[in-house]
Design a protein around this motif. Structure first.
Motif, PDB file in Angstrom:
ATOM      1  N   HIS A 141       0.828  -1.213   0.000  1.00  0.00           N
ATOM      2  CA  HIS A 141       0.000   0.000   0.000  1.00  0.00           C
ATOM      3  C   HIS A 141       0.860   1.259   0.000  1.00  0.00           C
ATOM      4  O   HIS A 141       0.550   2.236  -0.701  1.00  0.00           O
ATOM      5  CB  HIS A 141      -0.929   0.009   1.223  1.00  0.00           C
ATOM      6  N   ALA A 196       0.664   4.108  -2.980  1.00  0.00           N
ATOM      7  CA  ALA A 196       0.238   5.476  -2.683  1.00  0.00           C
ATOM      8  C   ALA A 196       1.320   6.481  -3.034  1.00  0.00           C
ATOM      9  O   ALA A 196       1.027   7.613  -3.440  1.00  0.00           O
ATOM     10  CB  ALA A 196      -0.148   5.592  -1.209  1.00  0.00           C
ATOM     11  N   ARG A 197       2.568   6.099  -2.891  1.00  0.00           N
ATOM     12  CA  ARG A 197       3.636   7.003  -3.302  1.00  0.00           C
ATOM     13  C   ARG A 197       3.612   7.233  -4.807  1.00  0.00           C
ATOM     14  O   ARG A 197       3.884   8.341  -5.276  1.00  0.00           O
ATOM     15  CB  ARG A 197       4.993   6.413  -2.894  1.00  0.00           C
ATOM     16  N   GLY A 212      -0.849   8.151  -5.382  1.00  0.00           N
ATOM     17  CA  GLY A 212      -1.626   8.988  -4.475  1.00  0.00           C
ATOM     18  C   GLY A 212      -2.863   8.274  -3.973  1.00  0.00           C
ATOM     19  O   GLY A 212      -2.804   7.460  -3.051  1.00  0.00           O
ATOM     20  N   ASN A 213      -4.004   8.560  -4.573  1.00  0.00           N
ATOM     21  CA  ASN A 213      -5.261   7.960  -4.159  1.00  0.00           C
ATOM     22  C   ASN A 213      -5.398   6.562  -4.758  1.00  0.00           C
ATOM     23  O   ASN A 213      -5.371   6.390  -5.977  1.00  0.00           O
ATOM     24  CB  ASN A 213      -6.442   8.823  -4.636  1.00  0.00           C
ATOM     25  N   ILE A 214      -5.522   5.574  -3.889  1.00  0.00           N
ATOM     26  CA  ILE A 214      -5.621   4.187  -4.344  1.00  0.00           C
ATOM     27  C   ILE A 214      -6.672   3.448  -3.524  1.00  0.00           C
ATOM     28  O   ILE A 214      -7.189   3.971  -2.538  1.00  0.00           O
ATOM     29  CB  ILE A 214      -4.266   3.444  -4.215  1.00  0.00           C
ATOM     30  N   THR A 220      -7.673   8.607  -0.198  1.00  0.00           N
ATOM     31  CA  THR A 220      -6.633   9.587  -0.497  1.00  0.00           C
ATOM     32  C   THR A 220      -5.272   9.077  -0.039  1.00  0.00           C
ATOM     33  O   THR A 220      -5.170   8.164   0.789  1.00  0.00           O
ATOM     34  CB  THR A 220      -6.921  10.921   0.204  1.00  0.00           C
ATOM     35  N   LYS A 221      -4.227   9.689  -0.576  1.00  0.00           N
ATOM     36  CA  LYS A 221      -2.877   9.307  -0.169  1.00  0.00           C
ATOM     37  C   LYS A 221      -2.718   9.450   1.339  1.00  0.00           C
ATOM     38  O   LYS A 221      -2.123   8.578   1.997  1.00  0.00           O
ATOM     39  CB  LYS A 221      -1.841  10.175  -0.894  1.00  0.00           C
ATOM     40  N   VAL A 248      -4.380   6.588   3.066  1.00  0.00           N
ATOM     41  CA  VAL A 248      -3.602   5.352   2.915  1.00  0.00           C
ATOM     42  C   VAL A 248      -2.433   5.351   3.894  1.00  0.00           C
ATOM     43  O   VAL A 248      -2.154   4.330   4.552  1.00  0.00           O
ATOM     44  CB  VAL A 248      -3.095   5.184   1.470  1.00  0.00           C
ATOM     45  N   ASN A 266      -6.556  11.347 -10.170  1.00  0.00           N
ATOM     46  CA  ASN A 266      -5.760  11.446  -8.945  1.00  0.00           C
ATOM     47  C   ASN A 266      -4.986  12.744  -8.890  1.00  0.00           C
ATOM     48  O   ASN A 266      -4.130  12.938  -8.030  1.00  0.00           O
ATOM     49  CB  ASN A 266      -4.798  10.261  -8.807  1.00  0.00           C
TER      50      ASN A 266
END
Length: 512
Positions: free
Chosen positions: A154, A158-159, A162-164, A182-183, A186, A511
């Motif tokens: 994760h 996310a890096r 961002g939003n995942i 959102t990042k 996460v 994103n």
């Protein structure tokens, strides 16, 4: 299923775990993510570890494209291979094409791994229902280990994007229908997940584990918690987590920086997490290797005749090399960069760098000669295994080399940065943490270190490793550092676009 379990247990367990995971995968597909109760004998506690091997195997068997995509946008790395992968080179220039196959492949790699890891946790939960005595604690530990492996996946996703989607169960359709997080959500999830896991994890270094040598421990979880809070700029939590690692007195820097990235450095006391590989010191038969060829020079004269070359897809930047020369770096520069004759000439074309130290040579300390090649002028020394360390009969570039992921030096430098930003800490000052790292590199001690100096130290120490430099620069909004060698970086370039193939399938939106 790969043979990574051979690193832990005899072949019989490998075969058993492979069959188990194939069966589980098939049954999950048949039952919409639900494993029927009669598919496994959950009362057989001897088998409870087998799915965990599968979770580690999924984590270790990274696609070659994963570390390249994570790292290529930093000012420490340039893309090579312009003729083969033009869109990879464009990504390095911050020109993103959402149809690029690598974006979609890396997305699939991480989520496929998560599917195995989450499935493992659910299988172990079923075993736990029938467990008694010490097996209850063992189940809790295994579940905690899957949480650490999940957090790692994760965090990286996310890096990049961002939003995942946060994935917590094998009810994948349901998880996706909840939409992306959102990042920041996460990263908080990763931090909280590590808080859940830590009480159940072994209080040892990874190399002290005897059940799964090199497996994750309490300290791996603390490191991931620190990384997530660093992304959130919650520096007190960074200091708290890294401080616990430091105050444990369990970790130390490997004495030889050059050999740390080679076979002598495998599972050292510096390692909090590394991907493990082996050719089992045999000329033929089972092997478990990462594909290091993308990192290597595509033309060399190795000491060991027949040792394979690389592809030239990952080049230390000229900016990084000059930064290291300006600092008077020797140990870390010689370790981190492989020089070609053309590369040396390129450095010397700048009048300020006409006279170079002897370490700037196209012959490595182990005698391998790096020749000129079209795709790049330099190659990554951190991903290089000297040909004389290859097992006889194993000629693949880097065969048997482990892949370091989290090192104690990074912990020290995260702690130091947090302290320079006002976080309180116990047991060590920012100066002491930085100077431990500098001492190994034969660099003079500093006093009154600043945040800028710590970030520079991270640049020197951690270049070419998992995009650490890039993610640091976008975290501190230092776009000027990323605008180098003709590139222009801006805030809208921080995240990769979602892959087009995923936009066509999933409720992702934008994103950016």
């Amino acid at each position: 299923m790969k043979n990574v379990k051979l690193l832990f247990q005899p072949l019989v367990l490998l075969l058993a775990s492979s069959m188990l995971l194939v069966t589980c995968s098939d049954k999950l597909e048949e039952n919409d993510g639900q494993l029927a109760a009669d598919d496994l004998d959950y009362t057989n506690m001897n088998d409870m570890v087998l799915p965990l091997y599968g979770a580690y195997s999924a984590t270790y068997t990274r696609g070659w494209e994963d570390p390249l995509l994570l790292g290529v946008r930093g000012d420490d790395v340039n893309a090579g291979g312009l003729d083969d992968q033009p869109l990879f080179a464009e990504t390095d220039l911050y020109n993103y094409d959402k149809t690029f196959w690598m974006f979609n492949q890396v997305w699939n790699n991480f989520y496929s791994d998560l599917a195995v890891i989450i499935n493992t946790a659910e299988i172990v939960e079923r075993y736990k229902e029938f467990a008694t005595g010490n097996n209850i604690a063992r189940a809790d530990q295994y579940i905690a280990e899957t949480k650490v492996l999940s957090a790692y996946q994760h965090l990286n996703m996310a890096r990049l994007w961002g939003n995942i989607f946060i994935i917590e169960s094998t009810r994948f359709d349901e998880e996706v229908s909840n939409g992306v997080d959102t990042k920041e959500e996460v990263m908080q999830y990763v931090s909280d997940l590590m808080d859940e896991a830590i009480p159940f994890l072994p209080d040892v270094r990874p190399n002290e584990r005897t059940d799964i040598p090199g497996g994750v421990t309490k300290y791996t979880a603390l490191a991931l918690k620190a990384m997530a809070n660093q992304e959130l700029e919650n520096y007190q939590e960074v200091a708290n987590a890294t401080g616990q690692i430091i105050n444990s007195s369990k970790f130390m820097l490997f004495n030889d920086f050059y050999e740390l990235f080679k076979k002598p450095g495998k599972l050292s006391n510096e390692s909090l997490f590394e991907l493990q590989f082996s050719d089992f010191n045999q000329a033929s038969g089972a092997t478990e290797n990462h594909l290091y060829a993308p990192f290597g020079p595509s033309n060399w004269t190795p000491v060991v005749e027949g040792a394979s070359n690389g592809w030239g897809f990952y080049e230390p930047s000229l900016k990084y090399i000059k930064f290291m020369l300006d600092r008077g770096e020797t140990v870390r520069l010689e370790t981190s960069v492989l020089f070609t004759p053309d590369g040396i000439a390129e450095i010397q074309s700048d009048p300020a760098y006409t006279n170079l130290p002897n370490l700037v040579s196209n012959t490595t300390p182990d005698g391998d000669v790096i020749n000129n090649y079209v795709r790049a002028n330099f190659a990554s020394g951190k991903h290089y295994l000297p040909s004389n360390q290859l097992t006889e009969g194993r000629n693949a570039y880097g065969s048997g080399k482990n892949f370091l992921v989290i090192r104690y030096s990074e912990i020290l430098l995260m702690y130091a940065e947090a302290r320079t930003r006002g976080a309180s800490g116990t047991g060590m000052s920012a100066d002491e943490a930085v100077n431990m790292v500098r001492s190994r590199a034969n660099m003079p001690a500093l006093s009154g270190v600043t945040t800028a100096q710590v970030l520079n130290e991270k640049f020197a120490e951690l270049a070419m490793e998992w995009g650490i430099r890039y993610f640091d620069m976008i975290r501190v909004n230092d776009y000027s550092e990323l605008s180098y060698e003709g590139r222009t970086f801006s805030a809208d370039k921080e995240l990769l676009p979602y892959p087009q193939a995923q936009l066509d399938l999933l409720p992702l939106g934008s994103n950016n």
